[in-house]
Motif scaffolding. Structure first.
Motif, short mmCIF file in Angstrom:
data_model
loop_
_atom_site.label_atom_id
_atom_site.label_comp_id
_atom_site.label_asym_id
_atom_site.label_seq_id
_atom_site.Cartn_x
_atom_site.Cartn_y
_atom_site.Cartn_z
N ILE A 57 129.36 -2.06 112.67
CA ILE A 57 128.81 -0.71 112.60
C ILE A 57 128.94 -0.03 113.97
CG2 ILE A 57 126.43 -1.33 113.24
CD1 ILE A 57 125.51 0.65 111.03
N VAL A 58 129.16 1.30 113.96
CA VAL A 58 129.31 2.02 115.22
C VAL A 58 127.98 2.03 115.96
CG1 VAL A 58 131.15 3.47 114.30
CG2 VAL A 58 128.78 4.26 114.15
N LYS A 59 128.02 2.38 117.25
CA LYS A 59 126.80 2.42 118.04
C LYS A 59 125.88 3.54 117.56
CE LYS A 59 128.88 0.32 122.13
NZ LYS A 59 129.20 0.46 123.58
N PRO A 60 124.58 3.38 117.77
CA PRO A 60 123.62 4.37 117.26
C PRO A 60 123.84 5.79 117.75
CG PRO A 60 122.47 2.36 117.86
CD PRO A 60 123.88 2.20 118.34
N ASN A 61 124.44 5.96 118.94
CA ASN A 61 124.66 7.33 119.43
C ASN A 61 125.95 7.94 118.91
OD1 ASN A 61 126.44 5.74 120.83
ND2 ASN A 61 125.84 6.44 122.88
N ASP A 62 126.68 7.22 118.07
CA ASP A 62 127.91 7.75 117.47
C ASP A 62 127.54 8.66 116.30
OD1 ASP A 62 130.32 7.86 115.70
OD2 ASP A 62 131.14 6.52 117.21
N ASP A 112 122.00 -2.08 114.06
CA ASP A 112 122.19 -1.89 115.50
C ASP A 112 122.77 -3.18 116.06
OD1 ASP A 112 121.97 -1.46 118.24
OD2 ASP A 112 120.13 -0.28 118.03
N SER A 113 124.07 -3.15 116.38
CA SER A 113 124.75 -4.36 116.82
C SER A 113 124.21 -4.91 118.13
CB SER A 113 126.26 -4.09 116.96
OG SER A 113 126.49 -3.06 117.92
N ARG A 114 123.45 -4.09 118.89
CA ARG A 114 122.88 -4.58 120.15
C ARG A 114 121.94 -5.76 119.92
NH1 ARG A 114 120.41 0.89 122.49
NH2 ARG A 114 119.81 1.01 120.28
N LEU A 115 121.36 -5.83 118.73
CA LEU A 115 120.46 -6.93 118.42
C LEU A 115 121.20 -8.27 118.44
CD1 LEU A 115 117.56 -7.67 117.61
CD2 LEU A 115 118.20 -7.33 115.22
N ALA A 116 122.51 -8.23 118.17
CA ALA A 116 123.31 -9.45 118.13
C ALA A 116 124.16 -9.65 119.38
CB ALA A 116 124.21 -9.43 116.90
N THR A 117 124.43 -8.57 120.13
CA THR A 117 125.39 -8.68 121.23
C THR A 117 124.77 -8.60 122.62
OG1 THR A 117 125.80 -6.28 121.17
CG2 THR A 117 127.21 -7.69 119.79
N MET A 118 123.61 -7.97 122.77
CA MET A 118 123.01 -7.80 124.08
C MET A 118 122.05 -8.96 124.40
SD MET A 118 124.51 -5.11 125.11
CE MET A 118 123.59 -4.66 126.60
N GLY A 119 121.88 -9.25 125.68
CA GLY A 119 121.00 -10.33 126.08
C GLY A 119 119.57 -10.15 125.60
N TYR A 120 119.06 -8.91 125.68
CA TYR A 120 117.69 -8.67 125.25
C TYR A 120 117.54 -8.78 123.74
CZ TYR A 120 119.54 -3.92 124.47
OH TYR A 120 120.28 -2.85 124.06
#
Length: 680
Positions: free
Chosen positions: A470-475, A637-645
């Motif tokens: 999925i694209v980033k949330p600000n896209d 939100d792919s940040r949940l899987a890709t970012m350290g936090y």
């Protein structure tokens, strides 16, 4: 009230833990009060901790996961204590549930002679005096409002409580409600011609005579701020205070412990002054001129902000709010203060004509004082801003309630001089061992902490999917992709889907796209927050898929992230559009972040991530409400899987089974839509 063990609190040998343990044992009182009661170790553990706090005093903070049964865990020891108890909930809906369902069941099961009372804020009760004024109001909205007023008048003859929540068919958003209820500003008090039959005063008298009083957080903090709601008399007589849904305490408290001034308040004052003036002192004062001056000053204050986008929140750190010309702003405040002064002078000349006039004069004085306050510098350790919408709202707020809790609650004793007992509980209070997200801003760093895990088998009942592509949330394409994921899931489940958004912009975009996708098909009905009252949205969603009705997708934000209980197969898919970080442009968020940075701490690690963790956990909590429920959570939100936090945020969620691919996600939906077996 007498302790069930035969002795009273404070007597030698008095023990609360034994009768509490008996109540939760197989065949105990709880088995008679709750349908399909099953003893739960976590529920009993919490109840015993509450019993110890009641016996010894002090503060207890309990995070009790969904399904623990925390309501009975605090009610049983509170009722068995034999003492006066104050119960505070987050919303009026929860208040009604506690008072109308949970308390009566337990009181009967425990066999205790307990008097209970329900106390809400003024705005919940019909004001008989203002109802009469509304009938003679020449500026009454329209014929539909007149018909609604007639229904209220008819109901007023049969209601005992005057609680407008009991009136069928009255929309909580009705513009009629402010016209038939009172506020602290316009209430006439003992001078009111309807004082003896006043529903607010009757409710307060009943509360003072009761053993257990159910209030809400708004009422509690409103009284802490102005000592007016009736709590000033009630609280000193109570040794046990319990706050349910305590995660809302800080944000509720800061609303009342600062100051605010709105153009709506000014226009309401002007309308009430004109109505009273023409009814009781026509021709004695030039009411039209005085009222017009107040209305014009309020309008000019709004115009001084310019064509700012509606629903904007502007920081205010210097002489004027951000983007507003200081001289224009100063002149608008001066004009407003002068208009309030003229109103005070005019009302003073007719103060003995009717009880309305002294109260109106007090309101004008208070409004003038607020204008003066906002014309001076902001209080230290506070933040100031304006909300721009249909009306203008000037706000000065403390950053948290820690000082107020320490000074006004924890340091005070009860009427008997003994230490008070404070219990704070919720399903979501933080993501660390000390529950710092809650305890720090609430000044409860020294409180006893207890965390009770949910009894649900989340790994077998639920799974979580994070789309990697999925694209980033600000896209710009993000909302459309969220809608596509929700639509696919809703088709497989026949509805039973809730989409939770973090912004109103996403709410509209996703709602419109889903409505476009299902338009004319008749298979799925798309419900969007704001298009119907919340109560009706929930009713329609619960009806979805029954008796030949179309299944439903509900797109919602804000209040739907919590306090929504949809057990069974009513809700089986929750889609969250993005990680719910606090909005970076919000003045309160910025001020709190700056304070942490000045302390040498990381605002992202110590504020933004805990805020997101708690909100994410609240949203996910809508999915599994009973031991037999099953469902899927999708966080777009792919940040949940890709970012350290992301690991920290994922750890805050219940231990659901992780789905690694779209095929796994679709297979999980298929299993739910057929036999709903365990995932593993």
């Amino acid at each position: 009230m007498v302790n069930a063990g035969g002795s009273e609190p404070g007597e030698p040998g008095y023990s609360l833990e034994a009768p509490v343990r008996d109540a939760f044992a197989p065949g105990g009182a709880l088995s008679r009060a709750a349908d399909q009661f099953m003893p739960r170790a976590g529920q009993t553990e919490m109840a015993l901790a509450v019993a110890r706090t009641i016996a010894h005093g002090g503060a207890l903070v309990v995070e009790a996961g969904t399904g623990v049964g925390k309501t009975y865990s605090y009610l049983v020891p509170a009722l068995l204590s034999g003492e006066r108890v104050l119960l505070s909930t987050a919303t009026k809906t929860l208040q009604d549930q506690l008072f109308g369902r949970d308390l009566p069941r337990l009181v009967e099961a425990l066999g205790l002679p307990v008097r209970t009372a329900l106390l809400k804020g003024r705005g919940s009760y019909l004001c008989l005096h203002r109802m009469e004024l509304a009938r003679h109001d020449a500026n009454f909205p329209d014929r539909a409002a007149l018909r609604s007023l007639a229904k209220i008048e008819e109901w007023s003859h049969i209601t005992r409580t005057g609680d407008l929540a009991e009136l069928p068919g009255l929309d909580e958003r009705s513009p009629l409600i402010p016209l038939v209820t009172s506020t602290r500003e316009n209430c006439l008090g003992s001078d009111c011609p309807k004082f003896r039959s006043c529903h607010v005063n009757i409710a307060r008298r009943e509360a003072l005579a009761a053993d257990v009083v159910v209030i809400n957080h708004h009422l509690f903090f409103a009284d802490m701020a102005v000592r007016e709601s009736g709590m000033a008399e009630l609280l000193p007589t109570v040794r046990i205070a319990i706050f349910d849904e305590a995660h809302q305490l800080n944000e509720t408290g800061v609303q009342f412990l600062g100051a605010n001034l709105t153009t709506g308040q000014l226009l309401d004052f002007a309308r009430d002054m004109l109505g009273a003036g023409l009814q009781f002192a026509r021709g004695l004062v030039d009411w039209q001129t005085i009222v017009s001056q107040v209305e014009r000053a309020a309008r000019d204050l709004r115009l001084s902000v310019g064509k700012t986008t509606s629903n904007a929140r502007l920081r205010w750190v210097d002489e004027a709010p951000e983007g507003v010309e200081p001289q224009v702003w100063r002149e608008a405040l001066d004009e407003l203060h002068l208009a309030c002064t003229h109103a005070i002078e005019g009302l003073a000349t007719v103060s003995e004509m009717a009880p309305d006039f002294p109260r109106l004069q007090e309101r004008a004085t208070e409004l003038a004082q607020r204008v003066e306050r906002f014309g001076a510098k902001c209080e230290p350790a506070a933040v100031r801003w304006i909300d721009v919408g249909m009306q203008l709202r000037l706000v000065e707020s403390p950053l948290d309630i820690a000082k107020a809790v320490q000074d006004k609650l924890l340091k005070t004793g009860s009427a008997e001089g003994s230490s008070r007992s404070w219990v704070f509980t919720s399903a979501t209070l933080g993501d660390d061992a000390r529950l710092s997200w809650f305890t720090e801003p609430c000044g409860l760093g020294e409180a006893e902490i207890l965390r009770v895990d949910s009894p649900f088998d989340y790994r077998n009942q639920a799974c979580v999917y994070v789309p990697r592509d999925i694209v980033k949330p600000n896209d710009a394409a993000h909302s459309g992709q969220v809608a596509a994921i929700a639509a696919e899931g809703a088709r497989r489940l026949g509805g039973r889907t809730m989409v939770l958004t973090t912004t109103l912009r996403a709410l509209r975009a996703i709602g419109e796209e889903l409505q476009r996708r299902f338009e004319g098909a008749g298979e799925i009905e798309v419900l969007v927050q704001g298009q119907l009252p919340k109560r009706r949205l929930m009713e329609r969603f619960r009806e979805g898929g029954t008796q030949g009705r179309a299944g439903c997708v509900l797109v919602a934000s804000a209040s739907f992230w919590e306090g929504v209980d949809l057990p069974g197969d009513t809700l089986q898919l929750v889609v969250i559009d993005k990680l719910p970080f606090p909005p970076p442009g919000d003045p309160l968020v910025e001020a709190r972040s700056q304070r942490l940075e000045l302390q040498g701490r990381s605002s992202f690690n110590d504020y933004s991530i805990p805020e997101a963790a708690v909100a994410l956990k609240q949203g996910a909590g809508r999915l599994i409400r009973r031991e037999s429920d099953q469902g899927v959570l999708v966080v777009c939100d792919s940040r949940l899987a890709t970012m350290g936090y992301g690991r920290r945020l994922m750890a805050a969620l219940p231990p659901m089974l992780r789905l690694e691919s779209r095929d796994d996600y679709l297979a999980a939906l298929t299993r739910i839509s057929t036999t709903s077996p365990a995932w593993t």
